[in-house]
Design an enzyme around this catalytic site. Structure first.
Site, PDB file in Angstrom:
ATOM      1  CG  ASN A   1      47.419 -41.246  33.392  1.00  0.00           C
ATOM      2  OD1 ASN A   1      47.106 -41.389  32.208  1.00  0.00           O
ATOM      3  ND2 ASN A   1      47.995 -40.160  33.831  1.00  0.00           N
ATOM      4  N   GLY A   2      45.193 -39.811  35.106  1.00  0.00           N
ATOM      5  CA  GLY A   2      44.092 -39.007  34.573  1.00  0.00           C
ATOM      6  C   GLY A   2      43.584 -37.973  35.546  1.00  0.00           C
TER       7      GLY A   2
ATOM      8  CB  CYS B   1      48.604 -43.339  20.749  1.00  0.00           C
ATOM      9  SG  CYS B   1      48.800 -41.995  19.564  1.00  0.00           S
TER      10      CYS B   1
HETATM   11  C1  LIG Z   1      51.237 -33.686  24.905  1.00  0.00           C
HETATM   12  C2  LIG Z   1      50.848 -35.079  25.306  1.00  0.00           C
HETATM   13  C3  LIG Z   1      51.530 -36.155  24.775  1.00  0.00           C
HETATM   14  C4  LIG Z   1      51.186 -37.460  25.162  1.00  0.00           C
HETATM   15  N1  LIG Z   1      51.920 -38.511  24.674  1.00  0.00           N
HETATM   16  C5  LIG Z   1      51.676 -39.762  25.136  1.00  0.00           C
HETATM   17  C6  LIG Z   1      52.515 -40.852  24.772  1.00  0.00           C
HETATM   18  O1  LIG Z   1      53.507 -40.702  24.044  1.00  0.00           O
HETATM   19  N2  LIG Z   1      52.199 -42.081  25.266  1.00  0.00           N
HETATM   20  C7  LIG Z   1      51.121 -42.289  26.101  1.00  0.00           C
HETATM   21  O2  LIG Z   1      50.881 -43.423  26.539  1.00  0.00           O
HETATM   22  N3  LIG Z   1      50.327 -41.273  26.456  1.00  0.00           N
HETATM   23  C8  LIG Z   1      50.592 -40.024  26.018  1.00  0.00           C
HETATM   24  N4  LIG Z   1      49.820 -38.991  26.455  1.00  0.00           N
HETATM   25  C9  LIG Z   1      48.756 -39.253  27.446  1.00  0.00           C
HETATM   26  C10 LIG Z   1      49.288 -39.072  28.871  1.00  0.00           C
HETATM   27  O3  LIG Z   1      50.357 -39.945  29.156  1.00  0.00           O
HETATM   28  C11 LIG Z   1      48.177 -39.289  29.921  1.00  0.00           C
HETATM   29  O4  LIG Z   1      47.671 -40.585  29.809  1.00  0.00           O
HETATM   30  C12 LIG Z   1      47.021 -38.308  29.772  1.00  0.00           C
HETATM   31  O5  LIG Z   1      47.496 -37.004  29.486  1.00  0.00           O
HETATM   32  C13 LIG Z   1      46.168 -38.272  31.054  1.00  0.00           C
HETATM   33  O6  LIG Z   1      46.955 -37.899  32.155  1.00  0.00           O
HETATM   34  P1  LIG Z   1      46.913 -36.396  32.780  1.00  0.00           P
HETATM   35  O7  LIG Z   1      45.484 -36.110  33.126  1.00  0.00           O
HETATM   36  O8  LIG Z   1      47.826 -36.460  33.968  1.00  0.00           O
HETATM   37  O9  LIG Z   1      47.396 -35.460  31.713  1.00  0.00           O
HETATM   38  C14 LIG Z   1      50.124 -37.686  26.073  1.00  0.00           C
HETATM   39  C15 LIG Z   1      49.433 -36.590  26.590  1.00  0.00           C
HETATM   40  C16 LIG Z   1      49.783 -35.299  26.231  1.00  0.00           C
HETATM   41  C17 LIG Z   1      49.043 -34.141  26.836  1.00  0.00           C
END
Ligand SMILES: Cc1cc2nc3c(=O)[nH]c(=O)nc-3n(C[C@H](O)[C@H](O)[C@H](O)COP(=O)(O)O)c2cc1C
Length: 337
Positions: free
Chosen positions: A213-214, A113
């Site tokens: 992830n990502g 975070c």
């Molecule tokens: C709206 C939002 C809220 C998120 N909240 C959390 C969270 O509570 N805990 C966490 O570990 N990552 C959180 N993330 C990060 C995501 O879990 C993830 O690591 C990041 O978006 C990259 O993955 P993606 O490219 O599939 O979006 C959040 C991301 C977004 C966009």
């Protein structure tokens, strides 16, 4: 045939298929997870991040307080993991024990975070800069619970402080059972691209399962990440909010080499389903949540901006449902037969 494993095991927790709904604060509550489950194809769901202090305080207050609502889950959500944030080893341990008692299959520690409020007290990605404190937290939580313990991390605080491999090894030494990496730094936020090479480096350095992830936005991306990094499972956040069918699409793509895209009628059904569930729940935040999800669910919908504008102007839930019905009635009518 596409090369993708059938399952990933984190000790006794079987993630099949090896796809994970990432934690997203404000998004992946029990209602959204229910949609994902109904659409199918997701092997593991996670709660949004939950404050360890909030949990412990709520328990001390006899189970009252908002925080525990973030941990609510339905009996058919297994396997499900609870994600915690915080930086006090004993509080984290007590919160993890509570999650175990509530029936979670695994507990996860947030090291990603970027929010200032969380980092200033050393939680979230703040812990990436204080590995000795992190080690104390990991050992305390490990000693407190028997269920699998996982960590979800960013790659470091900044480009100059990438710690992904060191961190993963430290986690493994402390008895962590699985490691998810979003290979961007805290400073990066969501800018640039996730550096999947770091996922491959972590995978080569540890024995525990590694979850990549990502920047997975399509089934092709999921398969490519697996090919390029050797990760044991993939985790998806933003794409799942815009396209909750993505998990099912991955399963279909792996089996057949192709997959179906949702039609406008599918999107209509999904929006109506989510909004109806929200209204049934009688949450005071219903209208706000409907507006928030309007932006996710109208992604890719023809003339979606028009629907969003109507939803943002509405003041009541019923008005929003009417706007959705009227919009899709027009759009579906206008589609070529
Ligand atoms: C709206 C939002 C809220 C998120 N909240 C959390 C969270 O509570 N805990 C966490 O570990 N990552 C959180 N993330 C990060 C995501 O879990 C993830 O690591 C990041 O978006 C990259 O993955 P993606 O490219 O599939 O979006 C959040 C991301 C977004 C966009």
């Amino acid at each position: 045939m596409v090369d993708f494993p059938a399952a990933c095991r984190i000790r006794e927790v079987v993630i099949s298929p090896p796809t994970v709904l990432a934690p997203m604060a404000g998004v992946t509550d029990a209602l959204f997870r229910r949609l994902i489950r109904e659409l199918g194809g997701c092997g593991l769901v996670m709660t949004e991040f939950v404050s360890s202090h909030g949990i412990v305080n709520a328990m001390r207050a006899g189970g009252r307080g908002r925080t525990l609502r973030y941990l609510a889950f339905a009996p058919d959500e297994h396997p499900i993991s609870a994600q915690l944030f915080g930086a006090d080893p004993q509080v984290m341990a007590e919160a993890a024990r509570q999650c175990e008692a509530m029936g979670f299959d695994a507990v996860d520690i947030n090291l990603g975070c970027p929010a200032g409020k969380v980092c200033r007290s050393n939680g979230g990605s703040g812990l990436l800069r204080d590995l000795p404190l992190l080690e104390r937290i990991l050992r305390a939580v490990r000693a407190a619970v028997r269920i699998p313990l996982t960590v979800k991390a960013r790659s470091g605080w900044s480009e100059r402080e990438i710690v992904a491999v060191t961190l993963a090894k430290l986690c493994e030494d402390c008895g962590v059972d699985g490691f998810a990496l979003h290979p961007r730094t805290r400073e990066q936020g969501f800018a640039g691209r996730a550096d999947w090479r770091l996922i491959a480096e972590v995978k080569a350095a540890v024995r525990m399962p590694v979850i990549g992830n990502g920047d997975i936005f399509t089934p092709e991306d999921a398969v490519r990440m697996r090919e390029q990094t050797g990760c044991d499972a993939v985790m998806i956040a933003r794409a799942a909010a815009h396209n909750p069918w993505i998990f099912r699409q991955i399963t279909e793509y792996v089996a057949t080499g192709t997959y179906q895209r949702p039609s406008e009628a599918d999107r209509y059904r999904l929006m109506r389903r989510y909004y109806s569930l929200l209204i049934e729940q009688r949450d005071p935040e219903t209208v706000g949540k409907m507006k928030q999800f309007a932006s996710h669910f109208t992604h890719g919908v023809r003339n979606g901006a028009r629907l969003r504008a109507a939803i943002y102007q509405a003041r009541e839930a019923a008005q929003i449902l009417d706007a959705v019905d009227a919009f899709f009635a027009r759009e579906l009518e206008a589609l070529p037969a």
